[in-house]
Design a protein around this motif. Structure first.
Motif, PDB file in Angstrom:
ATOM      1  N   UNK A  10       0.620  -0.904   0.114  1.00 37.84           N
ATOM      2  CA  UNK A  10      -0.370   0.095   0.186  1.00 37.84           C
ATOM      3  C   UNK A  10       0.649   1.473  -0.086  1.00 37.84           C
ATOM      4  N   UNK A  11       2.034   1.276   0.272  1.00 36.02           N
ATOM      5  CA  UNK A  11       2.548   2.465   0.434  1.00 36.02           C
ATOM      6  C   UNK A  11       4.424   2.125   0.075  1.00 36.02           C
ATOM      7  N   UNK A  12       5.173   2.801   0.872  1.00 38.27           N
ATOM      8  CA  UNK A  12       6.535   2.237   0.411  1.00 38.27           C
ATOM      9  C   UNK A  12       6.932   1.142   1.568  1.00 38.27           C
ATOM     10  N   UNK A  13       7.983   0.380   0.809  1.00 41.51           N
ATOM     11  CA  UNK A  13       7.834  -0.319   1.086  1.00 41.51           C
ATOM     12  C   UNK A  13      10.341  -0.381   2.132  1.00 41.51           C
ATOM     13  N   UNK A  14      10.177  -0.522   3.130  1.00 39.88           N
ATOM     14  CA  UNK A  14      11.448  -0.749   3.663  1.00 39.88           C
ATOM     15  C   UNK A  14      12.249  -2.123   3.418  1.00 39.88           C
ATOM     16  N   UNK A  15      13.332  -1.945   2.746  1.00 37.89           N
ATOM     17  CA  UNK A  15      14.026  -3.226   2.276  1.00 37.89           C
ATOM     18  C   UNK A  15      14.532  -4.438   3.013  1.00 37.89           C
ATOM     19  N   UNK A  16      15.443  -3.249   4.096  1.00 39.59           N
ATOM     20  CA  UNK A  16      15.871  -4.043   5.349  1.00 39.59           C
ATOM     21  C   UNK A  16      15.026  -4.699   6.533  1.00 39.59           C
ATOM     22  N   UNK A  17      14.049  -4.312   6.096  1.00 38.63           N
ATOM     23  CA  UNK A  17      12.910  -4.847   7.204  1.00 38.63           C
ATOM     24  C   UNK A  17      12.049  -5.733   6.505  1.00 38.63           C
ATOM     25  N   UNK A  18      11.960  -5.536   4.862  1.00 34.62           N
ATOM     26  CA  UNK A  18      10.843  -6.493   4.807  1.00 34.62           C
ATOM     27  C   UNK A  18      11.164  -7.998   4.506  1.00 34.62           C
ATOM     28  N   UNK A  19      12.547  -7.979   4.645  1.00 35.91           N
ATOM     29  CA  UNK A  19      12.775  -9.017   4.410  1.00 35.91           C
ATOM     30  C   UNK A  19      12.416 -10.375   4.897  1.00 35.91           C
ATOM     31  N   UNK A  20      12.408  -9.924   6.657  1.00 31.45           N
ATOM     32  CA  UNK A  20      11.651 -10.975   7.317  1.00 31.45           C
ATOM     33  C   UNK A  20      10.148 -10.868   7.414  1.00 31.45           C
ATOM     34  N   UNK A  21       9.502 -10.227   7.034  1.00 32.21           N
ATOM     35  CA  UNK A  21       8.480 -10.891   6.448  1.00 32.21           C
ATOM     36  C   UNK A  21       8.298 -11.588   5.098  1.00 32.21           C
ATOM     37  N   UNK A  22       8.538 -11.193   4.061  1.00 29.87           N
ATOM     38  CA  UNK A  22       9.751 -12.533   2.951  1.00 29.87           C
ATOM     39  C   UNK A  22       9.923 -13.250   3.402  1.00 29.87           C
ATOM     40  N   UNK A  23      10.259 -13.701   4.793  1.00 37.04           N
ATOM     41  CA  UNK A  23      10.907 -14.793   4.795  1.00 37.04           C
ATOM     42  C   UNK A  23      10.199 -16.056   6.153  1.00 37.04           C
ATOM     43  N   UNK A  24       8.793 -14.394   6.722  1.00 41.12           N
ATOM     44  CA  UNK A  24       8.240 -15.904   7.980  1.00 41.12           C
ATOM     45  C   UNK A  24       6.472 -15.835   6.653  1.00 41.12           C
ATOM     46  N   UNK A  25       7.165 -15.204   5.227  1.00 41.69           N
ATOM     47  CA  UNK A  25       6.089 -15.806   4.764  1.00 41.69           C
ATOM     48  C   UNK A  25       6.160 -17.056   3.409  1.00 41.69           C
ATOM     49  N   UNK A  26       7.328 -16.719   3.471  1.00 41.31           N
ATOM     50  CA  UNK A  26       7.473 -18.396   2.647  1.00 41.31           C
ATOM     51  C   UNK A  26       7.735 -19.561   3.132  1.00 41.31           C
ATOM     52  N   UNK A  27       8.287 -19.335   5.439  1.00 38.69           N
ATOM     53  CA  UNK A  27       7.752 -21.085   6.226  1.00 38.69           C
ATOM     54  C   UNK A  27       6.755 -20.682   5.684  1.00 38.69           C
TER      55      UNK A  27
END
Length: 1128
Positions: A1066-1083
């Motif tokens: 919905x708005x700007x993503x901080x790539x430094x912390x977004x990877x935590x969401x990405x990791x948890x999502x694929x797990x």
């Protein structure tokens, strides 16, 4: 003749002749040579056609024995028949000579001149002595004894020739008598009947031309009868055609009856292909006749009838490229087509008029005397298309052309008044669009200057009076200076007095005056003004045919008059009459869509303001018209521009739904909000509609539909053209293909099982969106705010959100934007107080009433799927993150938030969700996963994203090996590389910059190494095997400002192209912390995946829900909220 025992014969070769002219000035069928050998016998050459230079060639030979007469009489004669000849024709030249004189030239060719006053006809001959063994050519000699009809015919020719030379009527009478006598002796079945008819008709025609005979009807009928006896293929057919054309032209020149010149035109089309270039008939007579016919058929009078336009096309056939009348003929046909469009409203006529007008301009060299006229005429056509379709570039071109014409017509030019008036009208139109006061002030000045050039008695003064009045009235609507309006009314009255009752444009002046009187009534409340306004509109309607496009304006101004009177006098009958005229005007089939859409919109406003029961009908009418209007545009970009050109589409769907809700018609509310919000997507997706059911029962219809869909899609994807003529031709081709596509769809709808094929879905169709869980449509209208819950089965539930208004939601949207911006500058452990307050408001005022219905009415279990379908201001509010942020009353823990209760997904429209589910088939291709990342964008398109490479490594580590994993990154992550990756894989993870273009959302894009990968690039791809996309980029699920209800964003574009399940932001993503969401999502996605199995895209919403819960201590609130799930 020299004597010798060896001389047996003399051969005379007739080679050719030149400087030939018939003394009676009649066009001959051919020329021949006649030689009287003695008093009883005559030799004749073949009849040869005369060339344009007055010469003829034969190559005939005659051979005579030496004992023949040594004196020869040689004649050159004009024959008026090529086939069987009647008489000997007319003498062009005659002389007597001897064989000795002919043989004096030896074996060389020589010229024999004939003594004729004024001209010097001559023969080219060759005479040789032939021995007995060489004498292969015996002379074929005719007897000199003629039959009576031949003698009378020759006598008629002699007398007619004298008439032409001496102009004595007695000679004409003598010729007519002889020719009539011959005709009397050649009945209908006589082989010389046609020749006798023609000779008599020609003599009578010359008498008519010289005013010595008055009966032209008999003469013309004689030529017709002769032509009927000489059908195409007859040797004399061509000449008979010409004679009839010549007679009709003379008849027209003296009587000016159009039927004669029109018949001449039709006959010229038959004659020209049969009459070779270079012949005497073509160059001396036919070309002159054709030029005259063309000139008369391209006169300034415009004929908009079907017959007139057909004739215009016939004239064009006679004027190919290079012919001197070609440009004028094109322009004449273009003006006729424009006139027919004005009368009937067929867009094909208008498009062809513009195409022909452009062709005319292209043929006009700089400085051409007619270039200004042609510019103005093309500008008129473009102005009409702007009025009909609202294409802004047409209006820009109109003004440019009128300004160019004004430059070419200097101050003292006789046509400058036209240029001033036309430019003024165009500027007034531009003022209506953009509201620049300088435009309307300049328009008034130009019309005043034009009026000074059109004093009393000028034939076009009434037009300028009307135009000046319209400009003043328009300026009054902006500045409200009553003097402008009063002057406008006076000018309208003067222009109306100048127009006779039978003038074809009188109705325009009637409804223009009516509109001005209505405006004054609104201002000063004088009843006489509104009564006259109503009467004038009614009078204009009486004179207009039912399908005339201008009836729209009469109906529209009549509606305005009734409504004005209602607003003052409050008589309900006037409101009913106003609504009826709204209805008639908005549905008038021959007026352009933009005008009718505006009228229908005004209808909704009036109905809503005054509580009229026609509101729902008015909204439905708008959507039907807007759908048809946008369907005429060939690209997604042009469709959005066309929708954004109106000032109301942003709120229409929700206002319509609110109206239906207030009418206790929830099903209709769902249908209207769906139809209004999804127009852009539905128009694009109709070319990608699955047809499996159709294929099984009617494969030929399915194949035809798919082929036409492909062709229309290809035509729609043509690059933007700067060449206006090429763009017009492309638009015409697109319209032709869509007409075929529409016909194919209509044929499919004729089948009972497919009667609603591609029609706006009914509620029964739309409820299928809730098959796996309820869909909540959130409606933000100026009239009311609320939600409709569409359950899996059963009745709809309306939830009024009485504590919020549209203004509250707009404020809430702005506060969220500020709070998120502020939060992005905070550390992980700092409290997001502003954001928490806002999310609590969303929970208390919006989502809690909805949750109560889900829990207590629908009894929806916790952990169930729900889909949010927000509209208008709701689209910019993170509804999924609604949270009470408070402790339970019994202090046993915290109150659950929305994502604790349910698995939330979004859908742009119900149809989008249904379509994604329909495409969820048994997997036909092996699963494949690609991670696309671009952390170092080129061309200064954003800062470096340092965490992209590590994010891609992480994703590849988590995704099962069965996914056929691949990576596209660095220099390989180009526009083409990313697009190929999307097309070739079923699952895609994108990590890069995302840019939402709020002004032109189809230009929203992912930033790649070389060039942006745009939403339009993605939409143009059809990827039915695609399943899931994770968009780890900024602003991928935010709509544009102009048409937010269309939800035009990158995530929706991927869903449209075939991806059934999409994670967006919905708005700007901080790539430094977004990877935590990405990791948890694929797990979470790989949990419960059996060995050898693959991830299920329908679990994505659940995995995202679990991921955002899992990273609460690592990822700040605004970065957990940024990710949303769209689709199945």
């Amino acid at each position: 003749m020299p004597g010798s025992a060896e001389i047996q014969s003399i051969r005379l070769e007739i080679i050719g002749a030149k400087n030939l002219r018939d003394p009676s000035k009649r066009v001959p069928a051919g020329i021949y040579v006649s030689i009287d050998v003695d008093s009883r016998r005559r030799w004749k050459s073949a009849i040869s056609v005369l060339s344009s230079d007055g010469s003829v060639a034969w190559g005939d030979t005659m051979t005579l024995s030496s004992h023949e007469s040594s004196v020869l009489s040689i004649e050159i004669r004009a024959s008026f028949e090529l086939d069987r000849t009647l008489g000997n024709g007319e003498i062009i030249g005659r002389l007597q000579t001897s064989w000795d004189e002919l043989l004096d030239h030896g074996d060389e060719q020589f010229e024999l001149s004939f003594p004729v006053r004024g001209v010097n006809p001559s023969l080219m001959l060759k005479a040789t002595v032939v021995h007995a063994s060489d004498n292969q050519d015996g002379a074929l000699l005719d007897p000199l004894v003629e039959c009576e009809i031949a003698r009378e015919t020759d006598a008629g020719h002699v007398r007619f020739s004298r008439y032409i030379r001496h102009e004595k009527v007695s000679h004409l009478n003598g010729a007519v008598e002889r020719f009539q006598l011959v005709l009397d002796r050649c009945p209908v079945d006589h082989p010389d009947h046609a020749a006798a008819l023609t000779n008599l008709a020609w003599a009578r025609l010359q008498g008519y031309i010289r005013n010595d005979l008055q009966d032209i009807d008999t003469t013309t009928s004689l030529f017709r009868e002769a032509l009927a006896l000489r059908p195409q293929g007859h040797p004399d057919h061509i000449l008979s055609l010409f004679y009839l054309i010549f007679a009709l032209i003379w008849r027209y020149s003296k009587e000016c009856t159009a039927v004669f010149i029109h018949e001449s035109l039709q006959l010229c089309c038959k004659l020209l292909p049969l009459c070779p270039e270079g012949t005497y008939l073509r160059s001396i007579s036919v070309d002159i006749a054709v030029d005259y016919v063309i000139a008369e058929c391209t006169n300034p009078q415009i004929d908009a009838s079907d017959e007139g336009i057909h004739l215009g096309r016939v004239v064009l056939e006679l004027c190919p490229l290079g012919q001197k009348h070609h440009a004028r003929t094109l322009d004449n046909l273009a003006r006729s087509l424009l006139a027919r469009f004005t009368q009937r409203g067929s867009i094909d006529d208008l498009e062809e008029s513009i195409q022909l007008g452009r062709e005319v301009i292209s043929l006009c060299p700089e400085g051409h005397s007619d270039s200004c006229l042609y510019l103005n005429n093309l500008a008129f056509s473009l102005q009409s298309r702007f009025d009909h379709q609202g294409k802004s570039h047409d209006l820009d071109e109109v003004i440019s052309m009128h300004e160019e014409a004004q430059r070419l017509w200097p101050v003292r030019h006789e046509s400058r008044d036209f240029s001033l008036d036309n430019l003024g009208r165009a500027l007034r139109t531009r003022f209506d669009e953009h509201g620049d006061v300088d435009d309307i002030n300049r328009a008034v000045s130009l019309h005043r200057e034009a009026l000074t050039l059109r004093p009393l008695g000028h034939p076009h003064r009434d037009n300028t009076l009307n135009n000046l009045a319209a400009a003043l009235q328009t300026r009054y609507g902006k500045l409200y200076v009553i003097e402008d309006l009063n002057e406008a009314i006076d000018l309208y009255r003067e222009s109306l007095r100048a127009r006779p009752l039978d003038h074809p444009e009188r109705h325009v002046h009637l409804y223009n005056l009516s509109s001005a009187l209505c405006s004054r009534f609104t201002q000063i409340r004088k009843n006489e003004d509104v009564e006259e306004a109503i009467r004038l509109c009614q009078e204009s309607l009486v004179v207009l045919p039912l399908l005339h496009p201008d009836r729209y304006f009469s109906l529209a101004w009549l509606q305005e008059a009734y409504l004005s009177r209602y607003q003052v006098q409050h008589n309900p009958a006037d409101l009913s009459l106003a609504v009826e005229n709204y209805r008639l005007a908005s549905r008038h089939p021959t007026q352009g869509f933009p005008q009718r859409i505006i009228q229908a919109c005004n209808w909704t406003i009036t109905a809503e303001q005054h509580g009229d029961g026609s509101s729902l009908e008015a909204y439905s009418t708008i959507f039907e018209l807007l759908d048809a209007h946008l369907g005429t545009r060939s690209s997604a970009t042009s469709r959005r521009e066309a929708a954004a050109a109106f000032h109301f589409p942003r709120s229409l769907p929700v206002d319509a739904a609110s109206c239906a809700i207030r009418s206790d018609n929830l099903r209709r509310a769902v249908e209207l909000v769906e139809q209004g919000r999804g127009q852009q997507w539905s128009l694009a997706s109709r070319l990608k509609t699955p047809v499996e059911d159709l294929e099984s029962g009617h494969p030929h219809l399915a194949r035809n539909f798919l082929e036409l869909s492909k062709r229309v899609s290809n035509a729609a994807q043509v690059a933007v053209m700067t060449d206006r003529a090429a763009a017009d031709q492309a638009a015409t081709e697109y319209r032709r293909l869509t007409a075929q596509w529409d016909a194919a769809v209509a044929e499919i709808r004729n089948l009972r099982a497919f009667s609603r094929f591609l029609l706006p879905p009914s509620f029964e169709d739309l409820q299928a969106a809730a098959r796996n869980g309820p869909v909540i449509i959130l409606i933000a209208s100026q009239y009311s705010c609320g939600a409709i819950v569409v359950p899996t089965s059963g009745e709809l539930h309306h939830i009024p959100l009485s504590s919020v208004t549209l203004i509250d939601l707009e404020n809430l949207k702005s506060r969220f934007a500020r709070a998120i911006q502020l939060a992005s500058q905070m550390g992980l452990t700092e409290s997001r107080t502003d954001l928490i307050v806002l999310l609590r408001i969303v929970w208390d005022n919006i989502m809690l009433p909805i949750v109560n219905v889900l829990e207590h009415v629908l009894e929806l279990k916790r952990g169930s799927r729900i889909w949010l379908c927000p509209t208008a201001a709701f689209t910019s509010i993170p509804l999924h993150a609604a949270h009470p942020f408070q402790t339970k009353a019994d202090r046993s823990g915290k109150e659950p938030c929305l994502e604790d209760l349910y698995i939330c997904s979004y859908t742009p429209t119900l149809s989008a969700l249904i379509r994604s589910r329909q495409m969820m088939k048994e997997r036909r291709v092996p699963p494949s996963f690609v991670a696309v990342g671009q952390g170092q964008p080129g061309g200064g398109n954003g800062k470096a994203l340092l965490a992209v490479d590590s994010e891609l490594e992480l994703v590849n580590k988590l995704v099962p090996a069965t996914a056929n994993r691949s990576t596209v990154s660095g220099d390989a992550a180009t526009r083409a590389g990313a697009l190929e990756a999307l097309e070739q894989n079923t699952w895609v993870h994108l990590a890069c910059h995302g840019k939402q273009d709020h002004k032109q959302p189809y230009d929203s894009h992912f930033v790649m190494k070389d060039a942006p990968l745009t939403l339009l690039d993605i939409m143009e791809k059809d990827i039915p095997h695609a399943e899931f996309a994770f968009l780890s980029a900024c602003h991928t699920a935010v709509g544009d400002e102009e048409t937010p209800d269309e939800v035009i964003h990158l995530a929706a574009g991927l869903q449209f192209s075939g991806f059934k399940s999409v994670i967006g932001t919905l708005w700007e993503v901080d790539d430094a912390v977004a990877k935590h969401v990405v990791e948890a999502f694929y797990e979470n996605m790989v949990k419960h995946v059996e060995d050898g199995g693959f991830m299920d895209c329908t679990k994505a919403a659940w995995a995202l829900n679990r991921a955002t819960h899992a990273v609460k201590t690592k990822v700040p609130l605004e970065q957990r909220m940024v990710f949303i799930h769209i689709g199945v």
